[in-house]
Design a protein around this motif. Sequence first.
Motif, mmCIF file in Angstrom:
data_model
loop_
_atom_site.group_PDB
_atom_site.id
_atom_site.type_symbol
_atom_site.label_atom_id
_atom_site.label_comp_id
_atom_site.label_asym_id
_atom_site.label_seq_id
_atom_site.Cartn_x
_atom_site.Cartn_y
_atom_site.Cartn_z
ATOM 1 N N SER A 43 -2.179 4.560 -8.066
ATOM 2 C CA SER A 43 -1.123 4.517 -7.059
ATOM 3 C C SER A 43 -0.278 5.783 -7.095
ATOM 4 O O SER A 43 0.105 6.323 -6.048
ATOM 5 N N ASP A 44 0.019 6.288 -8.312
ATOM 6 C CA ASP A 44 0.775 7.539 -8.424
ATOM 7 C C ASP A 44 -0.013 8.716 -7.862
ATOM 8 O O ASP A 44 0.556 9.633 -7.267
ATOM 9 N N TRP A 45 -1.312 8.717 -8.071
ATOM 10 C CA TRP A 45 -2.159 9.835 -7.661
ATOM 11 C C TRP A 45 -2.472 9.799 -6.162
ATOM 12 O O TRP A 45 -2.345 10.796 -5.453
ATOM 13 N N LEU A 46 -2.857 8.620 -5.677
ATOM 14 C CA LEU A 46 -3.283 8.491 -4.285
ATOM 15 C C LEU A 46 -2.116 8.230 -3.344
ATOM 16 O O LEU A 46 -2.162 8.583 -2.167
ATOM 17 N N GLY A 47 -1.069 7.601 -3.856
ATOM 18 C CA GLY A 47 0.063 7.199 -3.023
ATOM 19 C C GLY A 47 0.120 5.691 -2.915
ATOM 20 O O GLY A 47 -0.915 5.029 -2.762
ATOM 21 N N ALA A 48 1.323 5.129 -2.995
ATOM 22 C CA ALA A 48 1.470 3.674 -3.004
ATOM 23 C C ALA A 48 1.068 3.046 -1.671
ATOM 24 O O ALA A 48 0.468 1.978 -1.639
ATOM 25 N N ARG A 49 1.393 3.710 -0.570
ATOM 26 C CA ARG A 49 1.093 3.112 0.732
ATOM 27 C C ARG A 49 -0.409 2.993 0.974
ATOM 28 O O ARG A 49 -0.889 1.925 1.393
ATOM 29 N N PRO A 50 -1.221 4.044 0.745
ATOM 30 C CA PRO A 50 -2.672 3.879 0.907
ATOM 31 C C PRO A 50 -3.254 2.802 -0.004
ATOM 32 O O PRO A 50 -4.141 2.048 0.415
ATOM 33 N N VAL A 51 -2.749 2.734 -1.250
ATOM 34 C CA VAL A 51 -3.243 1.708 -2.170
ATOM 35 C C VAL A 51 -2.922 0.318 -1.632
ATOM 36 O O VAL A 51 -3.752 -0.599 -1.691
ATOM 37 N N LEU A 52 -1.721 0.158 -1.076
ATOM 38 C CA LEU A 52 -1.323 -1.135 -0.527
ATOM 39 C C LEU A 52 -2.220 -1.534 0.642
ATOM 40 O O LEU A 52 -2.661 -2.688 0.741
ATOM 41 N N VAL A 53 -2.518 -0.589 1.506
ATOM 42 C CA VAL A 53 -3.371 -0.875 2.667
ATOM 43 C C VAL A 53 -4.786 -1.210 2.220
ATOM 44 O O VAL A 53 -5.369 -2.228 2.631
ATOM 45 N N ILE A 54 -5.365 -0.361 1.375
ATOM 46 C CA ILE A 54 -6.752 -0.552 0.938
ATOM 47 C C ILE A 54 -6.919 -1.871 0.193
ATOM 48 O O ILE A 54 -7.885 -2.618 0.429
ATOM 49 N N LEU A 71 -7.200 -18.731 6.244
ATOM 50 C CA LEU A 71 -5.794 -18.409 6.489
ATOM 51 C C LEU A 71 -5.291 -17.388 5.478
ATOM 52 O O LEU A 71 -4.580 -16.436 5.832
ATOM 53 N N ASN A 72 -5.677 -17.567 4.223
ATOM 54 C CA ASN A 72 -5.293 -16.616 3.185
ATOM 55 C C ASN A 72 -5.869 -15.233 3.479
ATOM 56 O O ASN A 72 -5.197 -14.207 3.313
ATOM 57 N N ALA A 73 -7.120 -15.193 3.935
ATOM 58 C CA ALA A 73 -7.733 -13.913 4.294
ATOM 59 C C ALA A 73 -6.951 -13.235 5.415
ATOM 60 O O ALA A 73 -6.684 -12.021 5.368
ATOM 61 N N CYS A 74 -6.554 -14.010 6.405
ATOM 62 C CA CYS A 74 -5.784 -13.445 7.526
ATOM 63 C C CYS A 74 -4.420 -12.933 7.064
ATOM 64 O O CYS A 74 -3.921 -11.919 7.572
ATOM 65 N N SER A 75 -3.821 -13.622 6.096
ATOM 66 C CA SER A 75 -2.513 -13.169 5.615
ATOM 67 C C SER A 75 -2.625 -11.807 4.948
ATOM 68 O O SER A 75 -1.760 -10.941 5.123
ATOM 69 N N TYR A 76 -3.700 -11.589 4.198
ATOM 70 C CA TYR A 76 -3.891 -10.279 3.565
ATOM 71 C C TYR A 76 -4.153 -9.190 4.597
ATOM 72 O O TYR A 76 -3.621 -8.071 4.489
ATOM 73 N N LEU A 77 -4.959 -9.498 5.582
ATOM 74 C CA LEU A 77 -5.223 -8.508 6.627
ATOM 75 C C LEU A 77 -3.953 -8.219 7.429
ATOM 76 O O LEU A 77 -3.707 -7.075 7.838
ATOM 77 N N GLY A 78 -3.136 -9.246 7.649
ATOM 78 C CA GLY A 78 -1.848 -9.019 8.307
ATOM 79 C C GLY A 78 -0.940 -8.124 7.483
ATOM 80 O O GLY A 78 -0.227 -7.264 8.013
ATOM 81 N N CYS A 79 -0.969 -8.299 6.154
ATOM 82 C CA CYS A 79 -0.188 -7.419 5.272
ATOM 83 C C CYS A 79 -0.640 -5.973 5.415
ATOM 84 O O CYS A 79 0.185 -5.041 5.409
ATOM 85 N N ALA A 80 -1.953 -5.768 5.548
ATOM 86 C CA ALA A 80 -2.472 -4.403 5.698
ATOM 87 C C ALA A 80 -1.956 -3.762 6.981
ATOM 88 O O ALA A 80 -1.599 -2.572 6.999
ATOM 89 N N VAL A 81 -1.900 -4.538 8.049
ATOM 90 C CA VAL A 81 -1.397 -4.012 9.314
ATOM 91 C C VAL A 81 0.070 -3.589 9.180
ATOM 92 O O VAL A 81 0.474 -2.512 9.643
ATOM 93 N N VAL A 82 0.871 -4.430 8.534
ATOM 94 C CA VAL A 82 2.283 -4.084 8.339
ATOM 95 C C VAL A 82 2.414 -2.868 7.426
ATOM 96 O O VAL A 82 3.251 -1.986 7.643
ATOM 97 N N ALA A 83 1.565 -2.789 6.394
ATOM 98 C CA ALA A 83 1.628 -1.666 5.459
ATOM 99 C C ALA A 83 1.298 -0.342 6.144
ATOM 100 O O ALA A 83 1.867 0.702 5.804
ATOM 101 N N ILE A 84 0.404 -0.373 7.110
ATOM 102 C CA ILE A 84 0.058 0.851 7.849
ATOM 103 C C ILE A 84 1.284 1.390 8.575
ATOM 104 O O ILE A 84 1.452 2.609 8.715
ATOM 105 N N LEU A 102 4.314 1.316 7.559
ATOM 106 C CA LEU A 102 5.372 1.794 6.672
ATOM 107 C C LEU A 102 5.547 3.305 6.804
ATOM 108 O O LEU A 102 4.588 4.039 7.030
ATOM 109 N N ALA A 103 6.775 3.754 6.646
ATOM 110 C CA ALA A 103 7.052 5.190 6.705
ATOM 111 C C ALA A 103 6.349 5.887 5.544
ATOM 112 O O ALA A 103 6.414 5.419 4.403
ATOM 113 N N PRO A 104 5.665 7.002 5.787
ATOM 114 C CA PRO A 104 4.907 7.666 4.717
ATOM 115 C C PRO A 104 5.758 8.398 3.715
ATOM 116 O O PRO A 104 5.334 8.669 2.605
#
Length: 399
Positions: free
Chosen positions: A61-72, A164-177, A179-181
């Motif tokens: 996360s420190d190397w790649l960046g927290a936001r990309p790690v969160l999305v991936i 439903l759980n799968a959709c919640s994770y994919l929804g989190c990815a959309v919100v994470a995208i 996020l301000a970089p």
Amino acid sequence: MTVRRLHTITFLDSLGTGSYVAISVVYFVQVRGLSTGGVSLVLGLAAAGAALAGLPLGVVSDWLGARPVLVISHVAIGTLFAFLPQIRGPVGLGVVLVTIAVLQASIGPAKSTLLYSYSNPEQRTREQAIQRSIFNIGFAVGAAVSAVVTALAGDAGSVGLIYLNACSYLGCAVVAIALAPRTREPTATATATTDRGPLAVVRDRPFLLLTGLYGALALSECVIVVGVPMWVVTVGAPQYVIPFCLLLNTAAVIVLQTRFSRAADGTGRSRRFLTLGALAFAAGAASLAAVPPHDPSRAQLMILLATAAFTLCELLASAGAWALVLARVGARDQGAYFGTFGMSFSLQAVAGPLLFGWIVVPHGAIGWLVLGVAAVALLPAIGATVTRLGRARTRPQLA
């Protein structure tokens, strides 16, 4: 706005997790045909994998960046959950579940890093507490949804909750995208530690001690989820007290965590909170030891008192420890520090069920009393560790 999006991610994540956790064991045993021993083995391996992955994924996360790690991570976990009902065989299920657990170990450090970066220094402890309260709210809502769905649709409803759980994770990815970089500039404390290197945390002995101490106190959460139900069955107390204990714990964390965290800033207060947390843990263990085997009314009272004490320990220890953690991290090693601290949660998830199932509960009241004495024995280590952390927090070198 960015902090609110992080809170949204936490709510969506916990909503799906609550709905899944509530039916996971029943789903794997009744729908997929696994034995209870097999489920325990898989869950234990998953928790162990998450514990071991905390530091490496924090460094990533420190190397790649927290936001990309969160999305991936959210995309990968959501995809794996979407395919989970189609996977056949216990080995395939085990591999997928362990992989999910390892990926989940990256989410906490990444969110903590982003929250640290986007929050004002004086608001960081409070925002972490808000995150924890939001998680409990979402988890409770998810568990309630799970109860309704499984009551109405049975096994088919369990499969639907996994989707439903799968959709919640994919929804989190959309919100994470969204996020301000960019993050805030490092504070003075962080700037003083930017030259420590990505693996400096493994040489930071006071911080590692704090992680271990908090992991021990965090067993208070496992007591309520695992230890209390085992003890209720063992002493023959009314089983309906179990959901009341869970409700008491969840409601208290939702209502009080932010208030406790606001009062925990500063080394002296953090030491006091951790010390009181250990004493509350000991009081909870003593209350469970005092549960009479053939007196349902008194048994319920003592179990509820124990739950209140363990919940108080959870509130105090979390507030005190997070205040120290947020004062310790640097500008370039946030993921490594948050990932290492997150190992305390994974380790107690591995050790807790084994501790209560094999040692404490089988030895009855003596087992609980010994556990309480062990909590009191942590007090000197708590004082020494917090002192060392306070002494070194403004110095660039490690203690």
